[in-house]
Design an enzyme around this catalytic site. Structure first.
Site, PDB file in Angstrom:
ATOM      1  N   TYR C 137       0.917  -1.270   0.034  1.00 31.02           N
ATOM      2  CA  TYR C 137       0.130  -0.041  -0.026  1.00 31.02           C
ATOM      3  C   TYR C 137       0.827   1.241   0.028  1.00 31.02           C
ATOM      4  CZ  TYR C 137      -3.742   3.173   1.877  1.00 31.02           C
ATOM      5  OH  TYR C 137      -4.755   4.341   2.141  1.00 31.02           O
ATOM      6  N   LYS C 165      -1.675  -1.010  -3.884  1.00 27.14           N
ATOM      7  CA  LYS C 165      -2.540  -0.288  -3.728  1.00 27.14           C
ATOM      8  C   LYS C 165      -2.022   1.230  -3.877  1.00 27.14           C
ATOM      9  CE  LYS C 165      -6.063   1.425  -0.254  1.00 27.14           C
ATOM     10  NZ  LYS C 165      -6.467   1.261   1.006  1.00 27.14           N
TER      11      LYS C 165
END
Lengths: 298, 298, 298, 298
Positions: C137, C165
């Site tokens: 992320y 992400k």
């Protein structure tokens, strides 16, 4: 040193217009006279305060000549000659030299961000066409270029490039400049709210429009530093801090002209689209000046 | 004033670990002892330098108690007790008070940016559960919250919130703080490269990890300011500037530990994922320390 | 691919508390059930929306287990296990795997900015201790680290690191990621206002808290993209844009909980210092939901 | 609508100089001819790509007239007439109208940041002196002013201000513009790397210098959007993305001129201080064009 002609408070006049947006030369000369007699150590026409980028060639030349006539050698002069093109920069630098300017100030104006090589060539080209000293002006906010200390070092190798004015607003850059460029290089502070921090860091001078309004306080701050009296300098700085922050926040030409009107000297009109401060802002400035014990015409 | 117990150089120790990532308490005490005997005016464990956010509760408590034992009242102590939740902040603040801390430092840590109301309630809740003074710490870069001077004013109305530490790295904020909060409020500089500018602006003290490496220079700078000798202060600042910039650029825990190793005191190991400086960085630090005439073990 | 278990709308539940700041597990399960039955393609507890950094270990474990029980394999699950220390990240990743999570999401949390080498070692250490896939992320705003595409490439060489992400809020980074990492790498959009731009750029999925409030619109947008119907997708995006901007501007936990209250589902209380939206903000949210034809309990 | 004369790909020519820094009109006409015949939907001389701020009045007028002669009504024309002063902006706008321009583009250039009132008066003054439509250009990076949607709304109330070009590089601003200004307002994307995202968001057109080099790809992207074929548009975008990023990163005038040289058309020389790309940069551009199957003269 002959080619470092400035120290102390270098005062920037505005450029006043009449109602038809023509330059008001009598008012300009009156303003310059007041800057000289109130003790500024140098006069710098055609700076940002003087809205130089908004003037055409004829207007720039008129302001340059009027400055020389009025100052008449009492203090040194520093004329702004920056231009987007090298050709026009040379033209105005040569005009300033011929008119009698002590030195010229050049910022690498850019619409398209310039490479280091382009900046070096620009200063080289101009410097080779004049014989008076050049002050390099670093102000990323207006030029769009943040010159590294390596680049500044390189520029200072050009014989008549002898001074640096730093206006990025970060005192750490001044520390760095002095560290990297050595104590012999003259550096000047162009950020009003950093006046105390920059002098503490060893700046040779302060390029400022504030002496149009509060010359006594500006000069007293410099004197306290010269006397190595930090406590006094600090006290003087906090006294004038609100005024310094105000003129930067509202824009120098607008706030200085409003202040000159309030002080009864007259600031003159603007060239469109630039326009005067609004009423609330004028009121705020009035209160700041009153707090500093200036007489305001109501 | 009883509730403003700090001035001068407030020294931040690191938190040394052994190879199994357990705290090395004997080494910690040795480091603290050196900070005290070399003249720091206060000791502040569990700051950013002490990697407080990486420690579990047991580790925090061990560091707090070891500090109290070692300092033994010779200078005041300032313990970091910040936490994301109000409940844990209270817990650690109470622990510090009970252990004998002079004051606690609290930054409004946030993952989700806090509203002014949330910040006020947070400080209110903690302050009501302890009776020692609180230093509010503003550091937008690490907390994600930039507290306005209005908010700081409001926090300072809480009886035992008496001090502000400012680490945004912008000297203009210090000017503004002093202007807005008045001369009676104690403000402290947390940005090493601003040491000269902050003292010039009137800071009461300097929160710094530098005394782990160069205590003499740090304290001499403070003394020059106390003596109102700006020229000497400036000279001392430029001497230590490279070291101050290095430890900030490379991260305080990494660079201080590397420096303690170089000086023969020992910096200890890290808790993963934090890790030591690389070889080139250590070499750079070695050169800086040598230039300052420190003896380096080769 | 077995190790890329997500596509479409990945829904992030909040973590509801009772008035004593204890987790309200029955309400949490009710909220999760609604996310599943309204069509979300995956459930992601302990994200930013779930205020994971504010929870202690016991609370994290309770939320993880409750999610597994309630989802009961109907859709895949993605559990947030990020922690400042490598040791705690491993602990929570192992707990999630044992509890039955499909995958874990890890952001390189940092108080001290991590070097690339430290980040690689951190992911390597965690990845070697679990066998389920890891979603990396990138969110510089919350982690303080902006991972370069070179670093992401390197992390994706770790066998069970298979997804990225991206939440920097700049669609050009998504273009760049896809260009640099190749079409085979699964990338997910974590910025709600970029939902249309990210799907246009080829994102595999959308990590979002919005399905707590407007699941039909979120899923319809994804479906329009799947049908290659840009005009319909654009229309659907502009319909939900105000809601998406609101929840980001006001903070996801606060705005989602307020919305759940308005919709009659119940959002639960907060853990201090986090607190509810104020009345004006709730009114604004009410108007947005009404415009989208949701029934609001008055 | 008569006063929204543009859609699709609006092509920006460079301004070529000869070795003495005089405009090379024959080469300029050749470049414009190629833009028209390769399918661009409009021609926009004197934009940033055309280094308008570096030209004197005579040069601007020559470029305007040469454009009209060469385009000869085959596609509409959009002439850049921005200037720091209102007086000069009016002058050039009137010149463009008289020369036959379809519309003019105006950015509120500023050295001193303009207030909303100053900007409104500036556009009002110019608009009242011409009868062709005006495209308002928002590009904070070059103008220093970021016009709010409220200000843009106000400007669009001026009868012949009918179009907005947005170049801030943030697709969320385009979403917001469309949302706030309504679907009837024509908005144009001026950020090359956002071509896909902006068309996805509903932009009427794309203001770009890229058709000087890759007109087929630019127009094919627009056509795919018109056909509501997102997958094809995405594929076409990723094909041209490296070129679009390169010309923005290296500066449009430099990179387009280098590309025109590589393609055998000829880019012309520069006006100092602007200068050509260096060898490595040219090599990089050559490789990008080769990958796109363009024939490069070696």
């Amino acid at each position: 040193m002959n080619n470092i002609p400035f120290k102390g408070v270098i005062a920037y006049p505005v450029t006043p217009f009449d109602q038809n947006e023509n330059i008001d030369l009598p008012l300009f000369k009156k303003q310059v006279e007041r800057l000289v007699t109130s003790g500024s150590h140098a006069i710098a026409p055609l700076g940002s305060t003087g809205v130089m980028p908004y003037l055409n060639d004829t207007e720039k030349e008129a302001i340059t000549e009027a400055t020389m006539q009025q100052v008449a050698g009492r203090v040194p002069t520093l004329v702004g000659v920056s231009n987007l093109t090298t050709e026009r920069t040379i033209y105005h630098a040569q005009f300033a030299e011929k008119a009698g300017a002590t030195a010229v100030m050049i910022i690498p104006m850019s619409y398209w961000k310039l490479s280091d090589q382009e900046i070096i060539k620009h200063y080289d080209s101009v410097a080779s066409k004049i014989s008076i000293p050049i002050m390099v002006y670093n102000n990323p906010a207006t030029s769009g270029v943040d010159m590294s200390s390596n680049l500044l070092k390189r520029l200072l190798e050009i014989p008549n490039v002898t001074m640096v004015k730093e206006s990025s607003g970060d005192v750490q850059r001044m520390h760095y400049l002095r560290r990297e460029l050595g104590e012999d290089v003259a550096f000047y502070n162009g950020s009003n709210p950093l006046a105390l921090a920059a002098f503490s860091a060893g700046a040779n001078g302060w390029c400022t429009a504030a002496p149009n309004l509060i010359p006594e306080l500006n000069i007293a701050l410099y004197n306290a530093i010269q006397e190595n009296d930090l406590q006094k300098a600090r006290e003087l700085f906090y006294q004038q801090m609100d005024l310094l922050k105000f003129i930067v926040a509202k824009g120098l030409p607008r706030s200085i002209k409003a202040g000159l009107d309030l002080l009864g000297i007259g600031g003159g009109h603007f060239k469109s689209p630039l326009n005067a401060l609004n009423e609330n802002e004028v009121e705020e400035l009035k209160n700041i000046l009153k707090t500093l014990n200036y007489n305001i015409e109501e």
